[in-house]
Design a protein around this motif. Structure first.
Motif, PDB file in Angstrom:
ATOM      1  N   LYS A  22       0.833  -1.201   0.000  1.00 46.57           N
ATOM      2  CA  LYS A  22       0.000   0.000   0.000  1.00 46.57           C
ATOM      3  C   LYS A  22       0.871   1.256   0.000  1.00 46.57           C
ATOM      4  O   LYS A  22       0.593   2.213  -0.715  1.00 46.57           O
ATOM      5  CB  LYS A  22      -0.928  -0.009   1.207  1.00 46.57           C
ATOM      6  CG  LYS A  22      -1.940   1.108   1.170  1.00 46.57           C
ATOM      7  CD  LYS A  22      -2.963   0.955   2.261  1.00 46.57           C
ATOM      8  CE  LYS A  22      -3.989   2.060   2.131  1.00 46.57           C
ATOM      9  NZ  LYS A  22      -5.066   1.915   3.079  1.00 46.57           N
ATOM     10  N   TRP A  25       2.258   1.762  -3.448  1.00 46.60           N
ATOM     11  CA  TRP A  25       1.262   2.328  -4.365  1.00 46.60           C
ATOM     12  C   TRP A  25       1.155   3.832  -4.178  1.00 46.60           C
ATOM     13  O   TRP A  25       1.062   4.589  -5.145  1.00 46.60           O
ATOM     14  CB  TRP A  25      -0.107   1.676  -4.147  1.00 46.60           C
ATOM     15  CG  TRP A  25      -0.296   0.449  -4.978  1.00 46.60           C
ATOM     16  CD1 TRP A  25      -0.352  -0.823  -4.543  1.00 46.60           C
ATOM     17  CD2 TRP A  25      -0.434   0.383  -6.407  1.00 46.60           C
ATOM     18  NE1 TRP A  25      -0.517  -1.680  -5.595  1.00 46.60           N
ATOM     19  CE2 TRP A  25      -0.577  -0.973  -6.748  1.00 46.60           C
ATOM     20  CE3 TRP A  25      -0.443   1.334  -7.421  1.00 46.60           C
ATOM     21  CZ2 TRP A  25      -0.728  -1.396  -8.057  1.00 46.60           C
ATOM     22  CZ3 TRP A  25      -0.601   0.914  -8.725  1.00 46.60           C
ATOM     23  CH2 TRP A  25      -0.740  -0.422  -9.034  1.00 46.60           C
ATOM     24  N   TRP A  26       1.134   4.289  -2.918  1.00 45.67           N
ATOM     25  CA  TRP A  26       1.063   5.737  -2.667  1.00 45.67           C
ATOM     26  C   TRP A  26       2.303   6.437  -3.197  1.00 45.67           C
ATOM     27  O   TRP A  26       2.215   7.528  -3.765  1.00 45.67           O
ATOM     28  CB  TRP A  26       0.872   6.017  -1.170  1.00 45.67           C
ATOM     29  CG  TRP A  26      -0.550   5.869  -0.744  1.00 45.67           C
ATOM     30  CD1 TRP A  26      -1.057   4.901   0.057  1.00 45.67           C
ATOM     31  CD2 TRP A  26      -1.653   6.700  -1.109  1.00 45.67           C
ATOM     32  NE1 TRP A  26      -2.399   5.086   0.207  1.00 45.67           N
ATOM     33  CE2 TRP A  26      -2.799   6.185  -0.496  1.00 45.67           C
ATOM     34  CE3 TRP A  26      -1.773   7.838  -1.908  1.00 45.67           C
ATOM     35  CZ2 TRP A  26      -4.057   6.762  -0.656  1.00 45.67           C
ATOM     36  CZ3 TRP A  26      -3.025   8.414  -2.068  1.00 45.67           C
ATOM     37  CH2 TRP A  26      -4.147   7.884  -1.445  1.00 45.67           C
TER      38      TRP A  26
END
Length: 57
Positions: A22, A25-26
């Motif tokens: 996650k 992805w950011w």
């Protein structure tokens, strides 16, 4: 007792991997945004027929 430890370690590993993915992805979204903004806010030398780039490399 050992299967319980294995299951807990696997859960911890999967939770850590999920958090890392996650976060990656950011990071990818932020890099893409900076890349697109670089094309939008290009320097004034780009309009004179030269191949001016917003980055140095």
């Amino acid at each position: 007792m050992i299967p319980l430890i294995v299951v807990l370690l696997l859960a911890l590993l999967l939770f850590g991997a999920g958090f890392a993915l996650k976060a990656l992805w950011w990071l990818a979204v932020i890099v893409l945004l900076v890349w697109v903004l670089g094309f939008v806010f290009r320097g004034a030398g780009a309009g004179r027929g030269g191949r001016s780039r917003w980055y140095r490399w």
